[in-house]
Design a protein around this motif. Structure first.
Motif, PDB file in Angstrom:
ATOM      1  N   LEU A  77       0.822  -1.204   0.000  1.00 43.66           N
ATOM      2  CA  LEU A  77       0.000   0.000   0.000  1.00 43.66           C
ATOM      3  C   LEU A  77       0.858   1.257   0.000  1.00 43.66           C
ATOM      4  O   LEU A  77       0.526   2.254  -0.648  1.00 43.66           O
ATOM      5  N   ALA A  78       1.962   1.217   0.734  1.00 42.33           N
ATOM      6  CA  ALA A  78       2.863   2.372   0.772  1.00 42.33           C
ATOM      7  C   ALA A  78       3.447   2.648  -0.608  1.00 42.33           C
ATOM      8  O   ALA A  78       3.544   3.803  -1.048  1.00 42.33           O
ATOM      9  N   GLU A  79       3.833   1.588  -1.294  1.00 37.79           N
ATOM     10  CA  GLU A  79       4.379   1.750  -2.639  1.00 37.79           C
ATOM     11  C   GLU A  79       3.354   2.403  -3.566  1.00 37.79           C
ATOM     12  O   GLU A  79       3.677   3.296  -4.360  1.00 37.79           O
ATOM     13  N   ILE A 121       8.315   7.436   0.434  1.00 39.61           N
ATOM     14  CA  ILE A 121       8.085   6.064   0.874  1.00 39.61           C
ATOM     15  C   ILE A 121       8.396   5.886   2.362  1.00 39.61           C
ATOM     16  O   ILE A 121       7.731   5.101   3.040  1.00 39.61           O
ATOM     17  N   ARG A 122       9.362   6.640   2.895  1.00 39.86           N
ATOM     18  CA  ARG A 122       9.697   6.462   4.311  1.00 39.86           C
ATOM     19  C   ARG A 122       8.536   6.890   5.197  1.00 39.86           C
ATOM     20  O   ARG A 122       8.355   6.354   6.291  1.00 39.86           O
ATOM     21  N   ALA A 147       5.712   4.099   7.290  1.00 40.79           N
ATOM     22  CA  ALA A 147       5.519   4.282   8.735  1.00 40.79           C
ATOM     23  C   ALA A 147       4.074   4.619   9.060  1.00 40.79           C
ATOM     24  O   ALA A 147       3.491   4.086  10.023  1.00 40.79           O
ATOM     25  N   GLN A 148       3.478   5.500   8.260  1.00 42.56           N
ATOM     26  CA  GLN A 148       2.118   5.938   8.559  1.00 42.56           C
ATOM     27  C   GLN A 148       1.108   4.811   8.400  1.00 42.56           C
ATOM     28  O   GLN A 148       0.221   4.630   9.242  1.00 42.56           O
ATOM     29  N   ASP A 195      12.656   6.409  -3.147  1.00 37.12           N
ATOM     30  CA  ASP A 195      13.975   6.223  -2.554  1.00 37.12           C
ATOM     31  C   ASP A 195      13.897   6.497  -1.051  1.00 37.12           C
ATOM     32  O   ASP A 195      13.523   7.603  -0.640  1.00 37.12           O
ATOM     33  N   PRO A 196      14.228   5.538  -0.198  1.00 33.79           N
ATOM     34  CA  PRO A 196      14.134   5.757   1.253  1.00 33.79           C
ATOM     35  C   PRO A 196      14.985   6.910   1.762  1.00 33.79           C
ATOM     36  O   PRO A 196      14.733   7.433   2.850  1.00 33.79           O
TER      37      PRO A 196
END
Length: 491
Positions: A85-87, A97-98, A102-103, A318-319
């Motif tokens: 889902l984050a992606e 993405i970071r 987390a969220q 990119d993290p």
């Protein structure tokens, strides 16, 4: 290249729509996926499915405890599938993405929290003034909920609507914004896996006239929970005249942050960066108005300028990236126009204010700090919804409060001081639904969220919010076996 296709989730099935549109990757400016555009007919079908599910034994027959277990399972699935889902959220909205990773992991706790509250929405026994009567209040689900969310933080903003609504026993039609709907359409798969009966949760995306208006004016909708801009909110209020639905509105903000000379400036600087440059400033609680006590003004501004210039912009996937693009080209044009007006009115851009020279593709915009003389400067008065911080010096507490409250909005605010008595005075005087003291941009499922004025109506989150998705029913039981007295006199 064939683009991935997403579908609406209606009545327990993933369905195609007659119309579609391409979703844009904000980091490149190019199309990356094909999205469904729900029509008025599709929307009507979703609402009617939700209405049927209200009285279907598969949902209505569940105990509150059983509903809670479904929500808890949904939370677990959300945590499990957070990377995917984050992606999608990062790809569709440009949010880094970071943060999305987390969220989304934390949003799972919102479903668990409301799952635990599902069997605690209690009624009441009334000590009625008639000795031959027992009277109690039941809390029952209000009905079909239309939940309308924007593209920014959409999984969070849907959780604070969907979770208490389901905990209360309602059914929901969730409309994702046409700007970046991918993560919510994908979320429908988790709803199905969790075991919610068909029709209980329906997820659409589409445009205002064909989908949004049809949903918020539908005669079977009993409650509307909306997050977005004031202009759309006014239209929704107008639409609700068709169904007289209960409404909650979580709208925009121009949140003030007050920094006094005794504050810890290192901590302040990090909090200010978090409040305005995190999420590229695309947050309704963004701390976009900074008021600094004059003796520390130059020092703090220099610190902030240095931090803004050091922010690493880049690919949101990119993290290592700290700030990604804006979500739309339209939003960037809006920011550029307001900044131009602000400079024309005397404001000075201290850093930023441009499209990064190495980021011509996509919708990038530099972290920007603007020195302003007063609250009448356009970038101070109007919500930009981007990485633009307006800074004004003040002399003394009274002027700080006056400046902070000089706005049509009232969502969030921040106060930085080591003086505890001053902090308590300001908490009372600042007109905002949230006051963060010596911190900023913190959330929890336990804490209510909402504002005053143009920032909206009602609150989301916290234990009381489940009651907003119920209505009370008074039950009268006569306990006497004596004949009913005079029928022509009200008891």
């Amino acid at each position: 290249m064939t683009l991935p296709r997403f579908r609406c989730y209606i009545d327990g099935a993933f369905v195609d729509t007659d119309e579609t549109f391409e979703s844009i990757d904000p980091s490149t400016g190019g199309a990356w996926a094909v999205m469904p555009a729900a029509s008025a007919v599709d929307t009507d079908r979703a609402v009617r499915a939700a209405y049927r599910a209200l009285s279907d034994a598969a949902w209505a027959g569940l105990t509150a405890t059983q509903r809670g277990k479904l929500l808890y399972k949904l939370g677990d699935l959300l945590a499990e599938h957070a990377p995917r889902l984050a992606e999608l959220e990062t790809r569709d909205t440009g949010k880094i993405i970071r943060e999305t990773r987390a969220q989304i992991g934390y949003i799972a706790d919102f479903y668990r929290y409301f799952g635990g509250l599902a069997d605690k929405a209690e009624g009441a026994h009334l000590p009625i003034d008639k000795p031959d009567m027992e009277v109690y209040l039941r809390r029952e689900p209000i009905g079909v909920v239309a939940a309308v969310v924007p593209w920014n933080s959409q999984l969070f903003l849907s959780a604070v609507k969907l979770a208490p609504a389901l905990a209360a026993g309602c059914t929901v039609v969730l409309k994702a914004s046409e700007e970046g709907p991918a993560p919510l359409l994908e979320f429908g798969k988790l709803v199905e896996q969790a075991g919610f009966p068909k029709g209980v949760v329906n997820i659409l995306t589409g445009f205002g006239q064909s989908c949004g208006k049809a949903l918020t004016s539908h005669p079977l909708v009993a409650r509307i929970a909306f997050t977005g801009g004031p202009a759309t909110a006014q239209q929704i209020v107008h639409n609700s005249a068709e169904n007289l639905a209960n409404i909650s509105l979580e709208l925009g903000g121009k949140s003030p942050v007050l920094v006094f000379r005794d504050a810890d400036l290192d901590s302040v600087a990090n909090a200010i960066v978090a409040g305005i440059f995190a999420a590229t400033g695309q947050s309704c609680v963004a701390g976009s108005r900074l008021y600094v006590e004059r003796p520390i003004y130059d020092k703090l501004v220099d610190m902030l300028v240095a931090k803004a210039r050091a922010i690493r912009m880049g690919d949101p996937q990119d993290p290592a990236t700290e700030m990604g693009p804006l979500a739309t080209a339209r939003q960037r044009a809006h920011i550029e126009a307001l900044l131009s007006q602000s400079v024309a009115s005397g404001a000075r851009i201290l850093t930023g204010g441009q499209i990064p020279p190495d980021r011509k593709d996509g919708f990038y915009f530099e972290p920007t700090i603007v020195a302003c003389a007063n609250n009448q400067v356009p970038c101070v008065a109007e919500e930009l919804f981007g990485p633009v911080l307006s800074v004004i010096a003040f002399d003394g507490e009274e002027e700080a409060v006056t400046l902070a409250n000089d706005t049509r909005y009232g969502l969030a605010s921040g106060v930085f001081t080591r003086d505890l008595t001053r902090a308590h005075r300001l908490v009372r005087r600042i007109r905002a639904g949230i006051v963060w003291v010596n911190t900023y941009r913190a959330i929890s499922p336990l804490a209510p969220f909402g504002g005053f004025g143009l920032s909206g109506l009602g609150r989301e989150g916290g234990a009381d919010s489940i009651r907003d998705y119920t209505r009370s029913k008074a039950v009268w039981i006569r306990t006497s076996d004596d004949p009913i007295p005079d029928p022509f006199v009200m008891r």
